[in-house]
Design an enzyme around this catalytic site. Structure first.
Site, PDB file in Angstrom:
ATOM      1  N   ASP A  45       0.861  -1.184   0.000  1.00 63.52           N
ATOM      2  CA  ASP A  45       0.000   0.000   0.000  1.00 63.52           C
ATOM      3  C   ASP A  45       0.894   1.229   0.000  1.00 63.52           C
ATOM      4  OD1 ASP A  45      -2.323   1.660   0.173  1.00 63.52           O
ATOM      5  OD2 ASP A  45      -3.326   0.084   1.323  1.00 63.52           O
ATOM      6  N   ASP A  52       3.452   1.248  -5.088  1.00 59.03           N
ATOM      7  CA  ASP A  52       2.612   1.982  -6.031  1.00 59.03           C
ATOM      8  C   ASP A  52       2.278   1.024  -7.175  1.00 59.03           C
ATOM      9  OD1 ASP A  52       1.474   3.561  -7.979  1.00 59.03           O
ATOM     10  OD2 ASP A  52       3.120   5.006  -8.089  1.00 59.03           O
ATOM     11  N   VAL A  53       1.014   0.648  -7.304  1.00 62.38           N
ATOM     12  CA  VAL A  53       0.645  -0.381  -8.281  1.00 62.38           C
ATOM     13  C   VAL A  53       0.784   0.091  -9.729  1.00 62.38           C
ATOM     14  CG1 VAL A  53      -0.910  -1.595  -6.713  1.00 62.38           C
ATOM     15  CG2 VAL A  53      -1.820   0.215  -8.199  1.00 62.38           C
ATOM     16  N   ASN A  78      -6.211  -5.901  -5.416  1.00 63.25           N
ATOM     17  CA  ASN A  78      -7.299  -5.251  -4.704  1.00 63.25           C
ATOM     18  C   ASN A  78      -7.243  -3.729  -4.773  1.00 63.25           C
ATOM     19  OD1 ASN A  78      -9.401  -4.912  -2.455  1.00 63.25           O
ATOM     20  ND2 ASN A  78      -7.579  -4.015  -1.514  1.00 63.25           N
ATOM     21  N   TYR A 112     -15.312   4.769 -13.337  1.00 68.07           N
ATOM     22  CA  TYR A 112     -15.095   3.676 -12.381  1.00 68.07           C
ATOM     23  C   TYR A 112     -15.722   2.390 -12.919  1.00 68.07           C
ATOM     24  CZ  TYR A 112     -15.447   0.866  -8.127  1.00 68.07           C
ATOM     25  OH  TYR A 112     -15.374  -0.156  -7.215  1.00 68.07           O
ATOM     26  N   LYS A 149     -13.903  -1.253 -14.024  1.00 67.37           N
ATOM     27  CA  LYS A 149     -14.249  -2.555 -13.464  1.00 67.37           C
ATOM     28  C   LYS A 149     -14.721  -3.525 -14.544  1.00 67.37           C
ATOM     29  CE  LYS A 149     -12.988  -1.625  -9.317  1.00 67.37           C
ATOM     30  NZ  LYS A 149     -11.806  -2.301  -8.742  1.00 67.37           N
ATOM     31  N   THR A 170     -17.044   0.831   3.282  1.00 65.52           N
ATOM     32  CA  THR A 170     -15.643   1.214   3.457  1.00 65.52           C
ATOM     33  C   THR A 170     -15.529   2.717   3.240  1.00 65.52           C
ATOM     34  OG1 THR A 170     -14.956   1.041   1.134  1.00 65.52           O
ATOM     35  CG2 THR A 170     -14.966  -0.997   2.442  1.00 65.52           C
TER      36      THR A 170
END
Length: 258
Positions: free
Chosen positions: A34, A52-53, A80, A145, A149, A180
């Protein structure tokens, strides 16, 4: 029996943290990636990696360190990490749209590519991508978004076919609304996503973590969680079964080139 291992991106909170706790409680070795400012709140006992993805080099580095070597094994990689921007399409900046694509799509693609050799080394490794109900039914005020997905679901379906020949499973978890901090994002007018959905039933992060556990141990490709539209799933399932059968036959057939 050797201790099994799982690496989770965006693992310092929400679904990621719930998943980390779920697997750790079952004796798995858990690596959490993360951003630096998020890792400080993690419980003691997890292996933490500033990650950092969207950085391809960082992916190779972090998975090598977690597995112990460049040809090490990782049993499960959970893509995730993701971000959400709530609001009308035209009220969001180009930079906001680009950030969604970078983290939610580019990050998943890079993670899949970097993880493959480690999952193959595990003999039966599994890639689990976290999509969303929005990958089955596009959501207004979440246009980009939703598009990201849909991309994650499409990538998962294709890789599930491609990687069968490599001995690596691919699964896609598709939760409905989850309680969340992502729900607290405001639109340009100050309306939060949480207020917009009003009295909708919300999933707990732990419910999604249970679905990730099932995905790691099951044989299915899709793992919808919560109020997934049953009619749409009934439409998708036969199409997927037919397409998967066709592609298996084509990929297994000898080349027709003369």
């Amino acid at each position: 029996m050797p201790q099994r291992s799982i690496f989770i991106t965006g693992g310092a909170g929400g679904i990621g943290l719930a998943t980390a706790l779920r697997f750790a409680s079952a004796g798995w070795r858990v690596g959490v990636g993360d951003l630096a400012d998020a890792l400080g709140g993690l419980p003691v006992g997890f292996e933490r990696y500033v990650h950092d993805v969207t950085d391809a080099d960082a992916w190779t580095d972090v998975l090598t360190r977690f597995s112990g070597s460049s040809d090490g094994a990782i049993d499960v990689l959970v893509n995730n990490a993701g971000i959400l921007r709530f609001g009308w399409f035209e009220e969001q900046t180009a930079a906001a749209h680009a950030a969604l694509v970078d983290v939610n799509v580019k990050g998943v693609v890079l993670g899949a590519g970097a993880a493959l050799p480690f999952l193959r080394s595990a003999a039966g490794g599994c890639l689990i991508n976290i999509a969303s109900l929005a990958s089955l039914q596009a959501t207004p005020r979440l246009a980009v978004y939703s598009a990201t997905k849909f991309a994650v679901r499409g990538l998962s379906e294709a890789l599930a076919l491609e990687w069968e020949r490599l001995g690596v499973r691919v699964a896609c978890v598709e939760p409905a609304l989850i309680d969340t901090p992502m729900l607290d994002h405001d639109d340009a007018g100050g309306l939060s996503f949480r207020r917009a959905v009003g009295g909708a039933d919300l999933l707990s992060a732990e419910m999604v973590a249970d679905a990730v556990w099932s995905a790691a141990h099951g044989d299915d490709l899709h793992y919808p969680v919560g109020a997934a539209p049953e009619a749409l799933l009934q439409e998708i399932a036969p199409r997927l079964a037919f397409q998967r059968r066709q592609w298996r036959e084509r990929l297994a057939a000898p080349s027709q080139r003369s």
